[in-house]
Design a protein around this motif. Structure first.
Motif, PDB file in Angstrom:
ATOM      1  N   SER A 120       2.900  -0.296  -0.905  1.00 31.53           N
ATOM      2  CA  SER A 120       3.433  -0.079  -2.252  1.00 31.53           C
ATOM      3  C   SER A 120       4.852   0.459  -2.171  1.00 31.53           C
ATOM      4  N   ARG A 121       5.792  -0.317  -2.656  1.00 31.87           N
ATOM      5  CA  ARG A 121       7.183   0.140  -2.710  1.00 31.87           C
ATOM      6  C   ARG A 121       7.357   1.202  -3.790  1.00 31.87           C
ATOM      7  N   ASN A 122       6.467   1.196  -4.791  1.00 30.12           N
ATOM      8  CA  ASN A 122       6.583   2.151  -5.885  1.00 30.12           C
ATOM      9  C   ASN A 122       6.058   3.532  -5.506  1.00 30.12           C
ATOM     10  N   LEU A 123       5.188   3.600  -4.493  1.00 33.45           N
ATOM     11  CA  LEU A 123       4.802   4.894  -3.931  1.00 33.45           C
ATOM     12  C   LEU A 123       5.796   5.344  -2.870  1.00 33.45           C
ATOM     13  N   GLY A 124       6.509   4.377  -2.286  1.00 40.69           N
ATOM     14  CA  GLY A 124       7.505   4.683  -1.277  1.00 40.69           C
ATOM     15  C   GLY A 124       8.896   4.601  -1.863  1.00 40.69           C
ATOM     16  N   ILE A 150      -7.538  -4.311 -11.083  1.00 40.75           N
ATOM     17  CA  ILE A 150      -7.239  -3.284 -10.086  1.00 40.75           C
ATOM     18  C   ILE A 150      -5.988  -2.524 -10.522  1.00 40.75           C
ATOM     19  N   ARG A 151      -6.075  -1.211 -10.546  1.00 40.55           N
ATOM     20  CA  ARG A 151      -4.949  -0.396 -10.997  1.00 40.55           C
ATOM     21  C   ARG A 151      -4.009  -0.091  -9.835  1.00 40.55           C
ATOM     22  N   LEU A 152      -3.335  -1.143  -9.379  1.00 45.11           N
ATOM     23  CA  LEU A 152      -2.362  -0.978  -8.303  1.00 45.11           C
ATOM     24  C   LEU A 152      -1.061  -0.396  -8.837  1.00 45.11           C
ATOM     25  N   THR A 153      -0.263   0.178  -7.928  1.00 41.92           N
ATOM     26  CA  THR A 153       1.079   0.625  -8.296  1.00 41.92           C
ATOM     27  C   THR A 153       2.136  -0.406  -7.940  1.00 41.92           C
ATOM     28  N   ASP A 154       1.757  -1.457  -7.192  1.00 46.91           N
ATOM     29  CA  ASP A 154       2.696  -2.492  -6.763  1.00 46.91           C
ATOM     30  C   ASP A 154       1.922  -3.802  -6.627  1.00 46.91           C
ATOM     31  N   THR A 155       2.623  -4.908  -6.742  1.00 49.37           N
ATOM     32  CA  THR A 155       1.993  -6.213  -6.553  1.00 49.37           C
ATOM     33  C   THR A 155       2.977  -7.144  -5.860  1.00 49.37           C
ATOM     34  N   HIS A 156       2.493  -8.188  -5.251  1.00 48.41           N
ATOM     35  CA  HIS A 156       3.326  -9.149  -4.524  1.00 48.41           C
ATOM     36  C   HIS A 156       4.140  -8.454  -3.435  1.00 48.41           C
ATOM     37  N   ASN A 157       3.523  -7.455  -2.819  1.00 50.85           N
ATOM     38  CA  ASN A 157       4.117  -6.815  -1.648  1.00 50.85           C
ATOM     39  C   ASN A 157       3.505  -7.466  -0.426  1.00 50.85           C
ATOM     40  N   GLY A 158       4.348  -8.039   0.427  1.00 54.50           N
ATOM     41  CA  GLY A 158       3.849  -8.841   1.540  1.00 54.50           C
ATOM     42  C   GLY A 158       3.350  -8.059   2.736  1.00 54.50           C
ATOM     43  N   LEU A 159       3.483  -6.728   2.721  1.00 56.68           N
ATOM     44  CA  LEU A 159       3.018  -5.908   3.846  1.00 56.68           C
ATOM     45  C   LEU A 159       1.614  -5.396   3.535  1.00 56.68           C
ATOM     46  N   SER A 193     -13.245  -2.652   0.028  1.00 52.98           N
ATOM     47  CA  SER A 193     -12.636  -1.343  -0.199  1.00 52.98           C
ATOM     48  C   SER A 193     -11.135  -1.451   0.060  1.00 52.98           C
ATOM     49  N   TRP A 194     -10.349  -0.649  -0.662  1.00 58.71           N
ATOM     50  CA  TRP A 194      -8.904  -0.780  -0.542  1.00 58.71           C
ATOM     51  C   TRP A 194      -8.216   0.559  -0.773  1.00 58.71           C
ATOM     52  N   ARG A 195      -7.006   0.647  -0.236  1.00 59.72           N
ATOM     53  CA  ARG A 195      -6.115   1.779  -0.475  1.00 59.72           C
ATOM     54  C   ARG A 195      -4.699   1.257  -0.515  1.00 59.72           C
ATOM     55  N   GLU A 196      -3.849   1.984  -1.211  1.00 60.45           N
ATOM     56  CA  GLU A 196      -2.418   1.714  -1.139  1.00 60.45           C
ATOM     57  C   GLU A 196      -1.759   2.732  -0.202  1.00 60.45           C
ATOM     58  N   HIS A 197      -0.608   2.320   0.318  1.00 59.70           N
ATOM     59  CA  HIS A 197       0.147   3.229   1.190  1.00 59.70           C
ATOM     60  C   HIS A 197       1.631   3.042   0.900  1.00 59.70           C
ATOM     61  N   PRO A 198       2.392   4.145   0.808  1.00 60.50           N
ATOM     62  CA  PRO A 198       3.831   4.007   0.524  1.00 60.50           C
ATOM     63  C   PRO A 198       4.573   3.296   1.654  1.00 60.50           C
ATOM     64  N   VAL A 199       5.450   2.369   1.274  1.00 58.00           N
ATOM     65  CA  VAL A 199       6.283   1.662   2.246  1.00 58.00           C
ATOM     66  C   VAL A 199       7.708   1.621   1.729  1.00 58.00           C
ATOM     67  N   THR A 200       8.617   1.351   2.648  1.00 60.35           N
ATOM     68  CA  THR A 200      10.021   1.163   2.301  1.00 60.35           C
ATOM     69  C   THR A 200      10.338  -0.327   2.318  1.00 60.35           C
ATOM     70  N   MET A 201      10.971  -0.808   1.254  1.00 61.48           N
ATOM     71  CA  MET A 201      11.455  -2.191   1.214  1.00 61.48           C
ATOM     72  C   MET A 201      12.975  -2.166   1.214  1.00 61.48           C
TER      73      MET A 201
END
Length: 233
Positions: A120-124, A150-159, A193-201
């Protein structure tokens, strides 16, 4: 950067289309940590295949351009049929992502047993993202939340990091960029099961030139709508 124990059990799948200018550096950086990198050349007209192979990747090739979703599915099929990998990383060939983020996400997936970790770029943080792209991604996020629930914070993130169970559940039908929302839908339909993790784009002039146009975004919406209408009840 030191490899973790999970790195040896991980395959990185890199879809590429006319990425000869960047894919060599991307593969080289990945292979400092991940020994197993598979590049899927989606009908490139340049030297992408030879550059990736020279950098140490296993290269699979589509004779014609089928789209990133099809390239990922080819990579997933190869992993399931020809390796005993426990995890797969999806990683773009244009240099937008950090290998360090992929390592952290693999370690998280391995330690927790979660089926899929989504970047998630929005968490990162995001570096150099144009305003128009930011607005487009915000609209895409709202659409994906409505489509998938799904209540994601980002979508179409390729990582992403998928364990073997998640890879087996994919069976992507969307050949183009709409595959990203399809992956999110598979999480629900396969009870993953899923989790988001902050990433830098990191957007560069090169990655911006390779990115999706507003017209392509409309094509994504069309593909998703027709897929939803054609799906069995």
């Amino acid at each position: 950067m030191s490899p973790s124990p999970a790195s040896d059990r991980t395959v990185v799948v890199v879809p590429m289309y006319n990425e000869a200018a960047m894919v060599g550096a991307v593969v080289t950086a990945l292979r400092e940590v991940f020994p197993h990198v598979v590049c899927v050349d989606d009908g490139s007209r340049d030297a992408s295949s030879s550059v990736a192979r020279h950098a140490g990747a296993t290269v699979l090739r589509h004779p014609v351009n089928l789209g990133q979703g099809a390239a990922l599915q080819t990579g997933f099929d190869f992993v399931m049929r020809h390796t005993d990998a426990t995890h797969v990383v999806t990683f773009d060939a244009d240099g937008q992502y950090l290998v360090a983020d992929a390592v952290t996400m693999v370690d998280l997936a391995d330690a927790t047993g979660v089926d899929i970790v989504l970047g998630s770029r929005n968490l990162g943080r995001t570096e150099g993202q144009p305003l128009a792209r930011r607005m487009l991604m915000a609209a895409a996020l709202r659409f994906s939340r409505t489509l998938t629930g799904i209540r994601l914070t980002d979508t179409h993130n390729g990582l992403r990091v998928l364990n073997r169970r998640a890879v087996a559940a994919m069976n992507l039908r969307q050949r183009g960029m709409a595959h990203a929302s399809e992956i999110e839908s598979r999480i629900v339909s396969a009870s993953l099961s899923w989790r988001e993790h902050p990433v830098t784009m990191c957007y560069s002039d090169y990655s911006r030139s390779k990115g999706q146009s507003n017209l392509n975004a409309l094509n994504i919406l069309y593909d998703l709508a027709t897929d939803r209408l054609g799906a069995p009840a």
